[in-house]
Design a protein around this motif. Sequence first.
Motif, mmCIF file in Angstrom:
data_model
loop_
_atom_site.group_PDB
_atom_site.id
_atom_site.type_symbol
_atom_site.label_atom_id
_atom_site.label_comp_id
_atom_site.label_asym_id
_atom_site.label_seq_id
_atom_site.Cartn_x
_atom_site.Cartn_y
_atom_site.Cartn_z
ATOM 1 N N LEU A 261 44.224 56.967 -11.713
ATOM 2 C CA LEU A 261 44.700 55.589 -11.609
ATOM 3 C C LEU A 261 43.761 54.724 -10.786
ATOM 4 C CD1 LEU A 261 48.538 56.165 -11.160
ATOM 5 C CD2 LEU A 261 47.258 55.663 -13.241
ATOM 6 N N SER A 280 47.004 46.640 -8.926
ATOM 7 C CA SER A 280 47.813 47.813 -8.609
ATOM 8 C C SER A 280 49.301 47.477 -8.646
ATOM 9 C CB SER A 280 47.421 48.353 -7.237
ATOM 10 O OG SER A 280 48.170 49.493 -6.911
ATOM 11 N N ALA A 281 49.662 46.302 -8.145
ATOM 12 C CA ALA A 281 51.070 45.890 -8.154
ATOM 13 C C ALA A 281 51.567 45.714 -9.579
ATOM 14 C CB ALA A 281 51.233 44.596 -7.371
ATOM 15 N N ASN A 284 52.225 49.073 -11.225
ATOM 16 C CA ASN A 284 53.384 49.801 -10.698
ATOM 17 C C ASN A 284 54.702 49.097 -10.975
ATOM 18 O OD1 ASN A 284 52.289 52.209 -9.309
ATOM 19 N ND2 ASN A 284 51.150 50.695 -8.130
ATOM 20 N N ASP A 285 54.628 47.886 -11.529
ATOM 21 C CA ASP A 285 55.844 47.129 -11.861
ATOM 22 C C ASP A 285 56.254 47.488 -13.282
ATOM 23 O OD1 ASP A 285 57.914 45.425 -12.092
ATOM 24 O OD2 ASP A 285 56.745 43.574 -11.895
ATOM 25 N N ARG A 286 57.111 48.463 -13.419
ATOM 26 C CA ARG A 286 57.442 48.987 -14.741
ATOM 27 C C ARG A 286 58.383 48.078 -15.520
ATOM 28 N NH1 ARG A 286 58.582 55.368 -13.170
ATOM 29 N NH2 ARG A 286 57.057 55.471 -11.475
ATOM 30 N N HIS A 316 53.222 57.781 -14.950
ATOM 31 C CA HIS A 316 54.253 57.643 -13.918
ATOM 32 C C HIS A 316 55.169 58.860 -13.908
ATOM 33 C CE1 HIS A 316 53.065 53.723 -12.705
ATOM 34 N NE2 HIS A 316 53.406 53.107 -13.827
ATOM 35 N N TYR A 320 50.461 61.326 -10.238
ATOM 36 C CA TYR A 320 49.018 61.334 -9.952
ATOM 37 C C TYR A 320 48.658 62.611 -9.210
ATOM 38 C CZ TYR A 320 44.541 60.153 -7.822
ATOM 39 O OH TYR A 320 43.233 60.162 -7.411
#
Length: 393
Positions: A261, A280-281, A284-286, A316, A320
């Motif tokens: 990632l 990155s935000a 990670n915001d699914r 996810h 990782y």
Amino acid sequence: MIVRQFISWIRTAPAGERAEATRALARAWLISDLTEDDRIAAEGALLMLLDDPSPLVRQAMAEVFARSADAPAAIVQALSADQPAIALPVLEHSPLLIDADLVDIVATGSDEMQCAIARRINLPASVAAAIAEVGSAAAALELIENPYAGLAPFSWDRIVERHGHLAAIRESMLQLEDLPSATRLALVAKLSDTLAQFVVARNWLGSDRADRIAGEARERSTVNIAARAFGDDMQNLITHLRATGQLTAGLILRALLSGNLDLFGAALAELSGLPYGRVSALLNDRGSNGLQALLRRAGLPETTYAAFRVALEASHEVGYVDSGDGAARLHRRMVERVLTHCETDHSAAEPLLILLRRFATESAREDARMFCEELAAEDAIAVLPYDDDLIAA
């Protein structure tokens, strides 16, 4: 008075005796308590001996003065420009030679002279850059193996550009733990090109297939190298990939399917122009459509959006893996999940399906190889001799 007698005697003495006498006079100049007049006379005699027809005389001077900071500067300068047998110890060790002198000799001197300079302790970056730019392959190898040489990143890249096709250069550089990742990748590219040209010349493979295989090998190496890159090193690697046209959708998808990632995010940040933290935000915001907007801003093909979305969802779930191997090898479950989705998605482009099938084959073969290695390791442990005394101990 002694120096005058020396000058009178040396005019008719044999070459070997002149050399020994010159060695003694040079040592006296460095360590003896000479009067001012004798010191001036001794320096004059040594300057005169620079014109001696026998190289043994000048070589004797060079051996005495090579490491001394108190040697006569004019004599050291003259010796450094003499024939290699005389100049080498001075070029390698003399603290009296300034950077400009060394750069000039690198540009005009022989391979032996360049090598001697490349071996110097605390070699300045400017001199190292000159060797990287115009030095021979042998001098570049000496430079790589000199732990005291200060090389700027562009000097490493120049060595790769000029000599990276040579196995000795590649092997020596790849052994360096602090070699920049971008330089390491450039070496891999040199190796891939060399191997591709070799198999084509042997008629073992066609040029198109050889180029494709070499390209796939470079991508695998890129993800492998990136798994060990952090901070500025990662950013420099991403910049290098973009500048050389290697920051493609295929490479970025490989990074994601390998669980890397960091490389995935850094690549999207580079292409989109957004800060890494913002990227990155979004990743990670699914619960948002941020990924699609990010991919569009990065200029990636729209036909790949679904593959990236499914791969990110799978990453996810898989998690990782924070290890070099875990972030460098395609994850078979992730690849198969993305491939299954794209095969049922009529909007998926054929080139993407071909790429994913190659990924699936590669990940399956890698899993099989690792499985066989584990079995072999277990068998090796099973056949170890059983020693009751050892167990009891």
